[in-house]
Design a protein around this motif. Structure first.
Motif, PDB file in Angstrom:
ATOM      1  N   ASN A 113       5.684  -3.439 -26.208  1.00  0.00           N
ATOM      2  CA  ASN A 113       4.939  -3.737 -24.689  1.00  0.00           C
ATOM      3  C   ASN A 113       4.385  -2.603 -23.846  1.00  0.00           C
ATOM      4  O   ASN A 113       5.021  -2.187 -22.995  1.00  0.00           O
ATOM      5  N   TRP A 114       4.218  -1.340 -24.567  1.00  0.00           N
ATOM      6  CA  TRP A 114       3.880  -0.128 -23.496  1.00  0.00           C
ATOM      7  C   TRP A 114       2.573   0.409 -23.500  1.00  0.00           C
ATOM      8  O   TRP A 114       2.218   0.159 -22.217  1.00  0.00           O
ATOM      9  N   LEU A 115       1.334  -0.731 -23.704  1.00  0.00           N
ATOM     10  CA  LEU A 115       0.167  -0.150 -23.357  1.00  0.00           C
ATOM     11  C   LEU A 115      -0.087  -1.243 -23.354  1.00  0.00           C
ATOM     12  O   LEU A 115       0.076  -2.467 -23.294  1.00  0.00           O
ATOM     13  N   LYS A 116      -1.541  -1.159 -22.358  1.00  0.00           N
ATOM     14  CA  LYS A 116      -2.433  -2.461 -22.037  1.00  0.00           C
ATOM     15  C   LYS A 116      -4.127  -1.898 -22.450  1.00  0.00           C
ATOM     16  O   LYS A 116      -4.372  -0.613 -21.898  1.00  0.00           O
ATOM     17  N   ILE A 117      -4.968  -2.370 -22.304  1.00  0.00           N
ATOM     18  CA  ILE A 117      -6.576  -1.885 -22.505  1.00  0.00           C
ATOM     19  C   ILE A 117      -7.372  -2.304 -21.869  1.00  0.00           C
ATOM     20  O   ILE A 117      -7.351  -4.092 -21.116  1.00  0.00           O
ATOM     21  N   ASP A 118      -8.146  -1.988 -21.161  1.00  0.00           N
ATOM     22  CA  ASP A 118      -9.287  -2.395 -20.259  1.00  0.00           C
ATOM     23  C   ASP A 118     -10.065  -3.546 -21.732  1.00  0.00           C
ATOM     24  O   ASP A 118     -10.946  -2.757 -22.429  1.00  0.00           O
ATOM     25  N   PRO A 119     -10.891  -4.623 -20.542  1.00  0.00           N
ATOM     26  CA  PRO A 119     -11.314  -5.626 -22.033  1.00  0.00           C
ATOM     27  C   PRO A 119     -13.053  -5.189 -21.858  1.00  0.00           C
ATOM     28  O   PRO A 119     -13.533  -5.286 -23.398  1.00  0.00           O
ATOM     29  N   VAL A 120     -13.666  -4.108 -20.967  1.00  0.00           N
ATOM     30  CA  VAL A 120     -14.417  -3.964 -20.770  1.00  0.00           C
ATOM     31  C   VAL A 120     -14.885  -2.534 -21.735  1.00  0.00           C
ATOM     32  O   VAL A 120     -16.011  -2.262 -22.431  1.00  0.00           O
ATOM     33  N   ASN A 121     -14.082  -1.363 -21.269  1.00  0.00           N
ATOM     34  CA  ASN A 121     -14.716   0.557 -21.283  1.00  0.00           C
ATOM     35  C   ASN A 121     -13.178   0.128 -23.020  1.00  0.00           C
ATOM     36  O   ASN A 121     -13.038   1.495 -23.205  1.00  0.00           O
ATOM     37  N   GLY A 122     -12.295  -0.355 -23.087  1.00  0.00           N
ATOM     38  CA  GLY A 122     -10.946   0.533 -24.090  1.00  0.00           C
ATOM     39  C   GLY A 122     -10.247   1.163 -23.819  1.00  0.00           C
ATOM     40  O   GLY A 122     -10.077   2.321 -24.282  1.00  0.00           O
ATOM     41  N   GLN A 123     -10.297   1.479 -22.211  1.00  0.00           N
ATOM     42  CA  GLN A 123      -9.636   2.471 -21.430  1.00  0.00           C
ATOM     43  C   GLN A 123      -7.697   1.676 -21.746  1.00  0.00           C
ATOM     44  O   GLN A 123      -7.357   1.092 -21.407  1.00  0.00           O
ATOM     45  N   ILE A 124      -6.944   2.594 -22.317  1.00  0.00           N
ATOM     46  CA  ILE A 124      -5.868   2.265 -23.333  1.00  0.00           C
ATOM     47  C   ILE A 124      -4.909   3.179 -21.529  1.00  0.00           C
ATOM     48  O   ILE A 124      -4.884   4.857 -21.580  1.00  0.00           O
ATOM     49  N   THR A 125      -3.855   2.227 -20.646  1.00  0.00           N
ATOM     50  CA  THR A 125      -3.087   2.833 -19.886  1.00  0.00           C
ATOM     51  C   THR A 125      -1.774   2.129 -20.108  1.00  0.00           C
ATOM     52  O   THR A 125      -1.501   1.018 -20.819  1.00  0.00           O
ATOM     53  N   THR A 126      -0.968   3.356 -19.765  1.00  0.00           N
ATOM     54  CA  THR A 126       0.992   2.888 -20.110  1.00  0.00           C
ATOM     55  C   THR A 126       1.487   1.435 -19.161  1.00  0.00           C
ATOM     56  O   THR A 126       1.360   2.118 -17.775  1.00  0.00           O
ATOM     57  N   THR A 127       2.355   0.592 -19.814  1.00  0.00           N
ATOM     58  CA  THR A 127       2.678  -0.008 -18.629  1.00  0.00           C
ATOM     59  C   THR A 127       4.127   0.334 -18.660  1.00  0.00           C
ATOM     60  O   THR A 127       5.054  -0.880 -17.794  1.00  0.00           O
ATOM     61  N   ALA A 128       4.963   1.110 -19.592  1.00  0.00           N
ATOM     62  CA  ALA A 128       6.094   1.658 -19.408  1.00  0.00           C
ATOM     63  C   ALA A 128       6.208   2.897 -20.022  1.00  0.00           C
ATOM     64  O   ALA A 128       5.481   3.925 -20.294  1.00  0.00           O
ATOM     65  N   VAL A 129       7.253   3.679 -19.650  1.00  0.00           N
ATOM     66  CA  VAL A 129       7.394   5.002 -19.974  1.00  0.00           C
ATOM     67  C   VAL A 129       7.678   4.820 -21.626  1.00  0.00           C
ATOM     68  O   VAL A 129       8.404   3.915 -21.760  1.00  0.00           O
ATOM     69  N   LEU A 130       6.767   5.812 -22.355  1.00  0.00           N
ATOM     70  CA  LEU A 130       6.949   6.152 -23.403  1.00  0.00           C
ATOM     71  C   LEU A 130       8.701   6.842 -23.980  1.00  0.00           C
ATOM     72  O   LEU A 130       8.898   7.817 -23.502  1.00  0.00           O
ATOM     73  N   ASP A 131       9.176   5.980 -24.743  1.00  0.00           N
ATOM     74  CA  ASP A 131      11.150   6.910 -24.984  1.00  0.00           C
ATOM     75  C   ASP A 131      10.932   7.071 -26.261  1.00  0.00           C
ATOM     76  O   ASP A 131      10.347   5.908 -27.479  1.00  0.00           O
TER      77      ASP A 131
END
Length: 888
Positions: free
Chosen positions: A524-542
């Protein structure tokens, strides 16, 4: 018959043939190599070498022993056949001649009357020669020509054949006999001989098919049984007669011939056999075809070799599609096919015309149509139907289809339905509507075997197939898939990682843009924009997370369209996490044991760092400066990049548990270090370095698990105590309730008489009034006199407990006692009818139990309300009806 005579005189001898003309009767059919007769030649000088010859060397030959043989097979004419036999001395060239006359048998195999009556003799042969001593005889073996006797002779029997005699019968009384099969051996009695005259006769008709020849031996003995002459062999040949018809080996013969066969093609062979002599005309068969059915296209489609029985074709035009089978009637005749004298028999030859590929497959239409949705495989898009006149389900009928054009990429194949012979056009590779909207295939049909020579494929063996591709809503697809992103770990939440978009292959459909969603994100580290497909982090990547395998983290996303039906596609994002030095090394193990003396006291420790190279080893190990006792008591030495050794610095350290802090620093840039506490147990050791302390040093406090276990034990104990108290109280209540029950022996229910019993007075009844006394004064049943107990009394055995009244009850307890007893009796399912009431209208005089009037109420009987008896149960229902039922 071939009678032979051989004589020799005792005193005079003349070299040469004994007669000028020799006659013999033989069968009309003569076979090559057949012995006919034996010529007689006298040689006075035993040293002469005689050579025999024939004037007809092509027909007859004479061996050195004088036996005449036929050189070839031929038929004797009705007139006698004559030829000359010559004998020549090989040394002196002196020559002698004799004329031989062969007379054929009559139609029944009988000789002429003159020859029949002329029975010639067979004389035991001998010759003599001179010496200084008197004349002596020397026996020699002669070859006696066989006697030919026709089978099925009509007799009369016995029929004389030949006379056996010896030239010594002039001076001696001789006895003649024959031995061998047919004489004294099975079958016995066929041939007999007159022992005095030596006349040999046959006693019954002969059958050549059973025995073709008999081999007998003639003997001559004197009256004393002494052998006078050497035995001579006699061969009797049974001459064949045409008495058997030909017989086919099978009554029905089956053969095949391919259609379109040329004349002269071999079809089959029929065979018949004849029990008669196969070397004679009687057994020589000839074959011919009597009839042919059907007679089309020609009545003479086949012919047969009259000697071998081979059937061959003689005409062209065999066509299985017109005539599938021919039936021939075959006749076999003996006597070389002579229709007048020969015997015949018939058999059936069934000739099946087999199919050849002389009819190519032809399509029923020049163009076939079909359609297929795009991206579908293993779908039948068209059925190709053909006709073929050849025999179904044969290689000449089974069709094979091949595409000659229109499918360069091999997206289609054509399979053959084995039952209908149709061609099934099937899609084997996905088709994209956006690339190809239609296919036009060219298809040719062939058989599994080539066409017969001279047959060409017509235009109807080729067809076209038009296939339309149907557009369907296709799933979006991510590009690239999977997508690889390299990123350092530690990226903060809310940071933009990448853009992961998909494409829609449906260019000709009107639909909105794609929508994106997350399908799988283990950490559960990522989320994606439903329109443009941009992926951002929701937690620190370890990178050290359990969801990262081999520095790789995988997440799956979904792209969906709004087509009918809606379609979606998945894409995988692979994040390759680069390591940073975000973890300090730790010591391992956390606990260790050593001896309280200086030797041996080394402890091996290892540094563990979740990071990877270059942010891990080699590590630096050191002891802190504070407290001062650490460096005073302990020392640490690194032995490799990941390992170090801790040991005592002083000679002796008191046994106990010590916390030794160790500072470990990795090789990262910048460095990361940590202080790890190693719990060291110091104990007394033996010479091997093993601890010998009996008491172990443990921590002062209890763990959480131990506390929880103790609390659970206390709660269970309290529950058990509470359950025991409740049980004891319930037991006391039950014991108090049972105080009202009386002992079964003190129960007075059986002392109440039945109220419907009418007695004859006090004198007529023997009542035991003592039962009405107080229970404590009543005698036990054991001491009651025998015969006093009534028949309706309760039997003595264990009964359910009833209420027990005390010895001195309170007057107010009488009602409760009765009610409790009533209730116990009503609830007793095993109670017999002994509790019925007895008559109580007479109490007797002087009763020790006292008067019962005290039980009555103060009111009179008419005023008493007996309705309460209905509440006492079914046992008092009758009493309630009697007293509480009103005036009636």
């Amino acid at each position: 018959q071939a009678p032979i005579q051989a004589t020799c005189e005792d005193m005079s001898c003349k070299t040469g043939f004994p007669e000028d003309v020799h006659s013999a009767v033989v069968s009309r059919s003569v076979h090559g190599g057949q012995p006919l007769l034996n010529v007689r030649f006298r040689s006075c000088d035993g040293n002469k070498k005689i050579h025999f010859g024939s004037s007809e060397p092509k027909d007859f030959r004479v061996d050195e022993d004088g036996v005449v043989y036929a050189e070839r097979s031929f038929q004797l004419s009705a007139e006698p056949t004559e030829f000359v036999v010559s004998a020549q001395d090989k040394e002196t060239r002196e020559e002698w001649q004799m004329r031989v006359k062969l007379t054929p048998e009559t139609a029944f195999g009988e000789a002429s009357e003159k020859d029949q009556k002329k029975i010639e003799d067979i004389v035991f042969p001998w010759q003599h020669y001179k010496h200084s001593s008197p004349l002596k005889r020397q026996k020699r073996d002669w070859v006696i020509p066989p006697i030919n006797l026709p089978e099925n002779s009509r007799g009369p029997f016995p029929q004389e054949l030949v006379r056996i005699r010896s030239d010594r019968d002039k001076s001696l009384s001789l006895r003649y006999s024959v031995t061998g099969p047919g004489a004294d051996q099975p079958p016995t009695g066929i041939f007999i001989i007159n022992p005095i005259s030596g006349q040999l006769s046959v006693t019954k008709p002969l059958d050549r098919e059973q025995i073709a020849s008999f081999h007998l031996r003639a003997h001559a003995v004197d009256v004393n049984g002494n052998q006078v002459e050497n035995p001579i062999d006699i061969v009797i040949n049974v001459i064949d007669m045409n008495d058997n018809r030909p017989e086919f080996l099978h009554q029905v013969w089956n053969g095949t011939v391919p259609e379109g066969s040329k004349p002269g093609t071999y079809v089959m062979t029929v065979t018949a056999i004849d029990a008669d002599d196969p070397n004679a005309q009687n057994g020589m068969l000839r074959y011919r075809i009597l009839s042919q059915a059907p007679s089309s296209p020609s009545p003479n489609m086949f012919t047969i070799n009259n000697e071998t029985g081979d059937i061959i074709t003689v005409a062209a035009g065999l066509d299985r599609e017109k005539v599938q089978q021919y039936t021939l009637i075959i006749q076999a005749t003996d006597m070389e096919g002579n229709p007048t004298y020969g015997l015949s028999n018939t058999a059936t030859a069934v000739i099946t015309v087999t199919d050849v590929n002389d009819n190519p497959p032809e399509f029923t239409a020049m163009t076939f149509y079909g359609e297929v949705p795009e991206n579908r495989v293993d779908v039948i898009v068209a059925n190709l139907t053909v006709t073929d006149k050849d025999q179904p389900h044969t290689p000449a009928w089974n069709a094979m289809y091949r595409m000659t054009g229109g499918d360069p990429t091999g997206r289609f194949t054509i399979l053959t339905d084995p039952n209908s012979n149709d061609g099934l056009v099937t899609v084997v590779k996905p088709i994209d509507f956006e690339t190809n909207r239609m296919f036009v295939l060219t298809v040719a049909a062939e058989n599994q075997v080539p066409l017969a020579k001279g047959i060409q494929h017509p235009p109807q063996s080729t067809a076209t197939v038009s296939i339309t591709v149907i557009d369907v809503n296709e799933s979006p697809y991510f590009v690239p898939n999977p997508k690889l992103v390299r990123q350092e770990e530690g990226l903060l939440a809310g940071s933009m990682l990448t853009t992961f978009t998909a494409q829609d292959p449906d260019r000709y459909m009107q639909q909105t843009s794609l929508r994106y969603s997350k399908l799988s994100d283990p950490a559960n580290w990522l989320k994606i924009d439903p329109v443009n497909g941009q992926i951002t982090t929701t937690a620190v990547l370890d990178r050290e997370s359990i969801y990262v395998q081999n520095n790789m983290y995988n997440a799956t996303f979904l792209a969906s369209d709004n087509g009918i039906p809606p379609m979606s596609g998945t894409g995988t994002l692979q994040i390759y996490l680069l390591d940073i030095n975000d973890n300090a090394p730790q010591v391992n193990p956390k606990e260790a044991t050593t001896c309280e003396t200086l030797q041996p006291n080394a402890i091996n420790i290892t540094a563990i760092d979740p990071d990877i190279d270059p942010n891990a080893g080699p590590f630096a190990f050191e002891l802190p400066d504070t407290p001062a006792s650490i460096k005073r008591n302990w020392t640490i030495v690194r032995i490799s990049g990941d390992h170090a050794q801790l040991s005592l610095r002083i000679r002796f350290l008191e046994a106990g548990i010590y916390d030794v802090p160790i500072v470990i620093t990795d090789s990262g840039n910048p460095h990361a270090s940590s202080t790890s506490v190693l719990k060291v147990k110091v104990c007394q050791c033996d010479i091997n370095g093993d601890c010998t302390d009996v008491d172990r040093i443990v921590g002062a406090g209890l763990g959480t698990g131990a506390i929880i276990a103790i609390l659970l034990c206390i709660i269970i104990l309290l529950i058990l105590v509470l359950m025991f108290v409740v049980w004891m109280k319930r037991r006391d209540k039950e014991r108090q309730a049972k105080q009202l029950l009386i002992d079964p022996e003190d129960d007075v229910r059986d002392n109440i008489l039945k109220y419907d019993e009418e007695g004859g007075g006090e004198e007529d009844q023997d009542y035991d009034l003592s039962q009405l006394q107080q229970p404590d004064t009543v005698e036990p049943d054991a001491i009651k006199p025998v015969g006093i107990r009534r028949l309706d009394e309760r039997p003595i055995h264990a009964e359910p407990q009833y209420p027990v009244r005390s010895a001195a009850p309170h007057p107010g307890d009488i009602g409760d006692f009765i009610n409790e007893g009533l209730k116990a009796a009503d609830n007793d399912p095993t109670a017999p009818p002994y509790d019925s009431l007895l008559v109580f209208d007479y109490e007797g005089s002087g009763s020790t139990a006292g008067s019962l009037s005290s039980l009555n109420s103060s009111s009179s009987g008419g005023e008493q309300d007996y309705d309460y008896l209905n509440d006492w149960g079914p046992r008092f229902k009758k009493l309630a009806d009697m007293y509480g039922g009103g005036d009636d």
